[in-house]
Design a protein around this motif. Structure first.
Motif, PDB file in Angstrom:
ATOM      1  N   UNK A 109      42.528  38.349  57.743  1.00 32.05           N
ATOM      2  CA  UNK A 109      43.062  38.703  56.429  1.00 32.05           C
ATOM      3  C   UNK A 109      41.942  38.806  55.402  1.00 32.05           C
ATOM      4  N   UNK A 110      41.040  37.821  55.411  1.00 37.16           N
ATOM      5  CA  UNK A 110      39.933  37.820  54.457  1.00 37.16           C
ATOM      6  C   UNK A 110      39.001  39.002  54.715  1.00 37.16           C
ATOM      7  N   UNK A 111      38.749  39.305  55.980  1.00 37.96           N
ATOM      8  CA  UNK A 111      37.886  40.440  56.332  1.00 37.96           C
ATOM      9  C   UNK A 111      38.451  41.728  55.740  1.00 37.96           C
ATOM     10  N   UNK A 112      39.739  41.917  55.863  1.00 36.07           N
ATOM     11  CA  UNK A 112      40.368  43.133  55.335  1.00 36.07           C
ATOM     12  C   UNK A 112      40.295  43.159  53.813  1.00 36.07           C
ATOM     13  N   UNK A 113      40.474  41.997  53.182  1.00 35.44           N
ATOM     14  CA  UNK A 113      40.379  41.944  51.720  1.00 35.44           C
ATOM     15  C   UNK A 113      38.970  42.306  51.246  1.00 35.44           C
ATOM     16  N   UNK A 114      37.951  41.734  51.897  1.00 29.37           N
ATOM     17  CA  UNK A 114      36.573  41.980  51.478  1.00 29.37           C
ATOM     18  C   UNK A 114      36.164  43.433  51.739  1.00 29.37           C
ATOM     19  N   UNK A 115      36.472  43.933  52.918  1.00 24.71           N
ATOM     20  CA  UNK A 115      36.122  45.318  53.239  1.00 24.71           C
ATOM     21  C   UNK A 115      36.926  46.279  52.372  1.00 24.71           C
ATOM     22  N   UNK A 116      38.194  45.950  52.153  1.00 27.04           N
ATOM     23  CA  UNK A 116      39.039  46.810  51.328  1.00 27.04           C
ATOM     24  C   UNK A 116      38.533  46.920  49.903  1.00 27.04           C
ATOM     25  N   UNK A 117      38.107  45.804  49.340  1.00 25.59           N
ATOM     26  CA  UNK A 117      37.579  45.831  47.980  1.00 25.59           C
ATOM     27  C   UNK A 117      36.281  46.631  47.907  1.00 25.59           C
ATOM     28  N   UNK A 118      35.433  46.515  48.941  1.00 27.78           N
ATOM     29  CA  UNK A 118      34.208  47.316  48.969  1.00 27.78           C
ATOM     30  C   UNK A 118      34.536  48.807  49.031  1.00 27.78           C
ATOM     31  N   UNK A 119      35.536  49.147  49.843  1.00 31.19           N
ATOM     32  CA  UNK A 119      35.953  50.548  49.953  1.00 31.19           C
ATOM     33  C   UNK A 119      36.422  51.082  48.604  1.00 31.19           C
ATOM     34  N   UNK A 120      37.213  50.282  47.904  1.00 32.73           N
ATOM     35  CA  UNK A 120      37.724  50.696  46.600  1.00 32.73           C
ATOM     36  C   UNK A 120      36.598  50.843  45.587  1.00 32.73           C
ATOM     37  N   UNK A 121      35.687  49.863  45.568  1.00 31.22           N
ATOM     38  CA  UNK A 121      34.641  49.854  44.545  1.00 31.22           C
ATOM     39  C   UNK A 121      33.568  50.907  44.798  1.00 31.22           C
ATOM     40  N   UNK A 122      33.205  51.151  46.068  1.00 30.70           N
ATOM     41  CA  UNK A 122      32.195  52.172  46.318  1.00 30.70           C
ATOM     42  C   UNK A 122      32.729  53.548  45.944  1.00 30.70           C
ATOM     43  N   UNK A 123      34.044  53.729  46.042  1.00 32.16           N
ATOM     44  CA  UNK A 123      34.664  54.976  45.595  1.00 32.16           C
ATOM     45  C   UNK A 123      34.758  55.030  44.082  1.00 32.16           C
ATOM     46  N   UNK A 124      35.068  53.886  43.475  1.00 27.03           N
ATOM     47  CA  UNK A 124      35.207  53.826  42.016  1.00 27.03           C
ATOM     48  C   UNK A 124      33.882  54.102  41.311  1.00 27.03           C
ATOM     49  N   UNK A 125      32.773  53.715  41.922  1.00 27.67           N
ATOM     50  CA  UNK A 125      31.462  54.012  41.350  1.00 27.67           C
ATOM     51  C   UNK A 125      31.301  55.513  41.158  1.00 27.67           C
ATOM     52  N   UNK A 126      31.878  56.289  42.076  1.00 28.04           N
ATOM     53  CA  UNK A 126      31.789  57.745  42.008  1.00 28.04           C
ATOM     54  C   UNK A 126      32.933  58.367  41.200  1.00 28.04           C
ATOM     55  N   UNK A 127      33.737  57.524  40.553  1.00 23.82           N
ATOM     56  CA  UNK A 127      34.827  58.030  39.728  1.00 23.82           C
ATOM     57  C   UNK A 127      36.103  58.320  40.480  1.00 23.82           C
ATOM     58  N   UNK A 128      36.201  57.870  41.728  1.00 24.53           N
ATOM     59  CA  UNK A 128      37.394  58.115  42.542  1.00 24.53           C
ATOM     60  C   UNK A 128      38.211  56.832  42.640  1.00 24.53           C
ATOM     61  N   UNK A 129      39.410  56.852  42.102  1.00 25.60           N
ATOM     62  CA  UNK A 129      40.280  55.674  42.100  1.00 25.60           C
ATOM     63  C   UNK A 129      41.267  55.795  43.262  1.00 25.60           C
ATOM     64  N   UNK A 130      41.177  54.868  44.198  1.00 28.12           N
ATOM     65  CA  UNK A 130      42.027  54.900  45.385  1.00 28.12           C
ATOM     66  C   UNK A 130      43.123  53.848  45.297  1.00 28.12           C
ATOM     67  N   UNK A 131      44.123  53.997  46.159  1.00 28.05           N
ATOM     68  CA  UNK A 131      45.247  53.077  46.198  1.00 28.05           C
ATOM     69  C   UNK A 131      44.917  51.885  47.095  1.00 28.05           C
ATOM     70  N   UNK A 132      44.966  50.706  46.526  1.00 27.89           N
ATOM     71  CA  UNK A 132      44.586  49.494  47.252  1.00 27.89           C
ATOM     72  C   UNK A 132      45.454  49.264  48.490  1.00 27.89           C
ATOM     73  N   UNK A 133      46.764  49.377  48.338  1.00 28.28           N
ATOM     74  CA  UNK A 133      47.667  49.120  49.460  1.00 28.28           C
ATOM     75  C   UNK A 133      47.425  50.096  50.602  1.00 28.28           C
ATOM     76  N   UNK A 134      47.156  51.361  50.272  1.00 31.66           N
ATOM     77  CA  UNK A 134      46.912  52.362  51.313  1.00 31.66           C
ATOM     78  C   UNK A 134      45.612  52.072  52.058  1.00 31.66           C
ATOM     79  N   UNK A 135      44.568  51.676  51.319  1.00 37.46           N
ATOM     80  CA  UNK A 135      43.296  51.336  51.964  1.00 37.46           C
ATOM     81  C   UNK A 135      43.479  50.142  52.887  1.00 37.46           C
ATOM     82  N   UNK A 136      44.157  49.096  52.410  1.00 35.39           N
ATOM     83  CA  UNK A 136      44.325  47.904  53.236  1.00 35.39           C
ATOM     84  C   UNK A 136      45.218  48.172  54.439  1.00 35.39           C
TER      85      UNK A 136
END
Length: 367
Positions: free
Chosen positions: A48-75
């Motif tokens: 569970x923690x692995x998915x939370x940490x990787x999921x947040x990295x996925x969201x933030x690396x996209x957000x740096x480029x101005x792309x806002x993704x859906x957290x639930x879909x990524x997880x």
């Protein structure tokens, strides 16, 4: 000569190896601290923690480029990638693609870097994009590859990459350098030095039409994982995104010269801050598990919903603290019920209370 790749000695970066030695030691010490903390979590909770940490990295690396993704879909996509849930057909291509790339990075961190790995990551990231000419390959267009800002009539060029005709050759040299400087390579470099240089070197080539920042940060994470011998799960993009302007300013400052002490110091410091954040999030997750052990059977449905929302805010907590009005909005209940629920949560030691009357705020009590 305007850009670093136009220098005659490119890509022989110049820096002081001794300057980072104290930071290198700190990185290795904290890596051991993280590994130890993570291993104290049960196997199911690690997933569970692995998915939370990787999921947040996925969201933030996209957000740096101005792309806002859906957290639930990524997880959801991550859970499927790790074999912890069924595939959902409604996951958008962007969320599915970044999840696939992050899992591939996690699983394949130890493998040497190659063109095909980068092409695969590019296809994952841009699978749903219809505006990119080349997906899964290096750029081929004749126009200059520039990083620009401002209106057309006053456009500022922050960087111009090598012409497309040079990209394959440049990337062949980059990949060879990356693999030679790995821990088991013929010219190994310390962890922070290698990850910092790898990121700058890659983004200065800017080999793809799009996705260079996300892939560049993935390369830095791959480098760190190779140096510690396991996936780092480090909150690198999470940390960069918090001070995104500093990140772009540091890149721009060091794309015109081969002397990169400033960049190495900036990026190494960012990695160390990311480590502190990651360790803090592991500690927070452990505290969360213990909190539910103490209080799970004492919470009614409304209280459970609010507590879950508070935990979802993460280590930083609910901005400004939880108010009675927040509680009413989240649970759609009356003020009298909210007051009673909150008083009960304080009495059972689940929340702490500060302030009085309309300034009253509540925060999770984790110890």
């Amino acid at each position: 000569m305007k850009w670093n790749w136009e220098q005659p000695d490119w890509p022989d970066f110049v820096y002081d190896p001794a300057a980072l030695q104290p930071l290198e030691r700190e990185f290795l010490l904290r890596s051991g601290e993280f590994i130890g903390a993570f291993r104290h979590i049960g196997a199911d909770q690690q997933d569970i923690l692995r998915i939370e940490l990787i999921g947040d990295e996925a969201l933030k690396t996209s957000e740096i480029e101005g792309e806002i993704l859906n957290r639930d879909s990524v997880q959801s996509s991550l859970r499927h990638q790790f074999g912890l849930g069924a595939a959902r057909p409604d996951i958008p291509a962007a969320e599915r693609g970044i999840a696939e790339m992050m899992v591939d990075l996690y699983r394949g961190f130890a493998a040497p870097l190659g063109h095909q790995t980068l092409f695969a990551w590019h296809r994952m990231l841009l699978a749903g994009d219809r505006t990119i000419q080349v997906i899964g390959g290096y750029r081929t267009h004749a126009d200059p590859m520039q990083v620009v800002s401002g209106p057309i009539q006053q456009r500022s060029v922050h960087f111009e990459a090598p012409p497309s005709a040079r990209v394959t050759g440049e990337m062949t040299h980059f990949i060879d350098w990356f693999n030679r400087t790995a821990p088991d390579g013929i010219q190994p470099l310390p962890a922070l030095t290698r990850a910092s240089m790898a990121h700058l070197y890659f983004v200065c080539i800017h080999p793809f039409e799009d996705g260079n920042g996300r892939i560049g940060r993935a390369i830095a994470e791959k480098s760190l994982a190779q140096n510690i011998g396991q996936p780092s799960l480090i909150a690198l993009a999470y940390t960069i995104e918090r001070k995104r302007k500093n990140y772009y300013a540091a890149l721009e400052h060091d794309n015109k010269d081969l002397e990169i002490n400033g960049w190495l110091n900036y990026f190494a410091g960012t990695i160390l801050r990311a480590q502190i954040t990651t360790i803090g999030r592991v500690d927070f997750y452990v505290a969360k598990a213990r909190f539910y052990e103490r209080h799970r059977d004492q919470l009614n449905a409304r209280q459970s919903k609010v507590i879950e929302r508070l935990f979802r805010e993460g280590v930083d907590g609910f901005k400004g603290g939880l108010s009675a009005d927040n509680y009413i909005t989240i649970t759609d209940t009356s003020r009298a019920t909210a007051t009673r629920d909150l008083r009960d949560l304080v009495e059972q030691g689940a929340l702490s209370k500060t302030g009085e009357l309309r300034y009253t705020r509540y925060r999770l009590k984790l110890c």
